[in-house]
Design an enzyme around this catalytic site. Structure first.
Site, PDB file in Angstrom:
ATOM      1  N   HIS A 177      70.460 103.053  63.515  1.00 57.52           N
ATOM      2  CA  HIS A 177      69.314 103.967  63.558  1.00 57.52           C
ATOM      3  C   HIS A 177      68.590 103.986  62.206  1.00 57.52           C
ATOM      4  O   HIS A 177      67.351 103.880  62.152  1.00 57.52           O
ATOM      5  CB  HIS A 177      69.798 105.366  63.933  1.00 57.52           C
ATOM      6  CG  HIS A 177      68.769 106.440  63.753  1.00 57.52           C
ATOM      7  ND1 HIS A 177      67.899 106.818  64.758  1.00 57.52           N
ATOM      8  CD2 HIS A 177      68.458 107.211  62.674  1.00 57.52           C
ATOM      9  CE1 HIS A 177      67.109 107.771  64.311  1.00 57.52           C
ATOM     10  NE2 HIS A 177      67.424 108.029  63.048  1.00 57.52           N
ATOM     11  N   GLU A 178      69.347 104.120  61.118  1.00 62.00           N
ATOM     12  CA  GLU A 178      68.730 104.179  59.790  1.00 62.00           C
ATOM     13  C   GLU A 178      68.112 102.837  59.409  1.00 62.00           C
ATOM     14  O   GLU A 178      67.028 102.790  58.807  1.00 62.00           O
ATOM     15  CB  GLU A 178      69.766 104.609  58.754  1.00 62.00           C
ATOM     16  CG  GLU A 178      70.339 105.995  58.963  1.00 62.00           C
ATOM     17  CD  GLU A 178      69.283 107.090  58.918  1.00 62.00           C
ATOM     18  OE1 GLU A 178      68.240 106.888  58.263  1.00 62.00           O
ATOM     19  OE2 GLU A 178      69.484 108.144  59.555  1.00 62.00           O
ATOM     20  N   HIS A 181      64.717 102.461  60.907  1.00 64.11           N
ATOM     21  CA  HIS A 181      63.639 103.114  60.149  1.00 64.11           C
ATOM     22  C   HIS A 181      63.036 102.150  59.132  1.00 64.11           C
ATOM     23  O   HIS A 181      61.819 102.065  58.974  1.00 64.11           O
ATOM     24  CB  HIS A 181      64.181 104.343  59.418  1.00 64.11           C
ATOM     25  CG  HIS A 181      64.257 105.581  60.259  1.00 64.11           C
ATOM     26  ND1 HIS A 181      63.176 106.098  60.947  1.00 64.11           N
ATOM     27  CD2 HIS A 181      65.287 106.434  60.497  1.00 64.11           C
ATOM     28  CE1 HIS A 181      63.540 107.203  61.581  1.00 64.11           C
ATOM     29  NE2 HIS A 181      64.813 107.428  61.334  1.00 64.11           N
ATOM     30  N   GLU A 233      61.659 109.119  64.842  1.00 56.08           N
ATOM     31  CA  GLU A 233      63.099 109.215  65.105  1.00 56.08           C
ATOM     32  C   GLU A 233      63.443 108.625  66.464  1.00 56.08           C
ATOM     33  O   GLU A 233      64.444 107.900  66.613  1.00 56.08           O
ATOM     34  CB  GLU A 233      63.537 110.680  65.035  1.00 56.08           C
ATOM     35  CG  GLU A 233      63.497 111.289  63.650  1.00 56.08           C
ATOM     36  CD  GLU A 233      64.461 110.621  62.701  1.00 56.08           C
ATOM     37  OE1 GLU A 233      65.570 110.249  63.138  1.00 56.08           O
ATOM     38  OE2 GLU A 233      64.109 110.460  61.520  1.00 56.08           O
TER      39      GLU A 233
END
Length: 322
Positions: A177-178, A181, A233
């Site tokens: 997930h990070e 980004h 997100e």
């Protein structure tokens, strides 16, 4: 001029008659009309034709500039970005040095079990996603349950997150997930948006009313910034789920991670007032995206997830040692 003694003896009607010329003169006098921000009788500058020509030219130029910097995110979403990757990386380097100084003495040493575990999962996801460059991974010894990636490929994981991750698949959910980004350039998007909003606030303060600028910030945060943050997100969730699947992690385990995260959250603000989607919303979206992620996992010729072993299961413990 009438002597004072005679003046006292005159009747009131005679005094009024003698004062009438002065009264008439005063009655003919009128105060000049007050004109806000005027000088030397000239109208305010924003009422001039030249000002509106200049404002129209600047506005048209701004719209052209905005359209020229419209970018498409990896999921096809249109967004404004006017910060180059080099500028983004420079800002990330400054934030990296600040973070390292802030947590000096709390960085877990290289090759410690927790550090090796996190770096192994991170590099596995990075390699499967085909992301180039030198990535740095650091574990911060802190009870905080968090992780983040700075522009310039700098990953930070707080040790308090590891028990909540509970397995390599759980940690891969967070790290993917990070990393998503960074891949989607969400930092550059938010910085670019902040520049536009700052300019609008300045114009409102200058030409309308300074008090409206503060109200505008609050309304903009509620109507634009928070939904945009949640949108970023959600996009990172979708991209990250595919990344972890391509790295041969089980995308079904992402649901368990967010269920544990929801239990750890306790009472959270309504989603409307939060920068992140609620865990319930995340779980619903992930369940919707799992079939697509599973296809990517199968395309990568991954083994059966039931046959893979995790770091924690090898240790027989749910907590990473230091």
């Amino acid at each position: 001029m009438i002597p004072l003694g005679q003046l006292r003896q005159l009747p009131l009607w005679r005094l009024a008659a003698r004062a009438q010329p002065h009264v008439r003169w005063l009655s003919n006098y009128s105060r000049p009309a007050y004109r806000r921000f005027s000088s030397n009788g000239r109208p305010p500058f924003w009422q001039s034709r030249g000002f509106w020509y200049a404002a129209g030219t600047a506005g048209t130029g701004g719209l052209v500039y905005y359209e020229l910097h419209i970018d498409e995110s990896p999921t096809g979403r249109r967004r404004f970005i006017d910060i180059s990757p080099a500028e983004e990386e420079k800002l990330g380097q400054a934030a990296y040095l600040q973070t390292m100084a802030q947590y000096r003495g709390q960085i877990v040493p290289r090759n410690a079990p927790a550090d090796a575990f996190v770096r192994r999962v991170a590099h596995r996801v990075i390699g499967a996603a085909g992301l180039e460059g030198d990535w740095e991974v650091h574990v911060i010894h802190s009870p905080e349950k968090n992780a983040f990636v700075l522009p310039g490929r700098k990953i930070f994981v707080f040790s308090g997150l590891l028990p909540l991750a509970a397995s390599e698949d759980g940690l891969a959910t967070v790290l993917a997930h990070e990393i998503a980004h960074q891949y989607a350039r969400h930092s550059a998007e938010k910085l670019s948006q902040a520049k536009v909003l700052s300019l609008l606030y300045m114009l409102v303060s200058l030409f309308v009313d300074p008090s409206l600028a503060q109200l505008g910030r609050s309304m903009t945060s509620l109507l634009l910034e928070l939904p945009n943050s949640r949108q970023c997100e959600q996009e990172a969730d979708e991209i990250g789920l595919n990344f972890m699947a391509m790295a041969c992690y089980d995308p079904h385990q992402a649901v368990g991670l967010w269920q544990r995260m929801r239990q750890a959250e306790g009472v959270t603000p309504p989603q409307l007032l939060n920068t992140h989607p609620s865990s319930a919303s995340r779980i619903a979206n992930i369940q919707k995206w799992i079939p697509q992620a599973q296809m990517k996992r199968e395309a990568a010729n991954c083994p059966n997830p039931d046959l893979t072993r995790t770091f924690f299961s090898r240790l027989g413990s749910g907590v990473a040692p230091f």
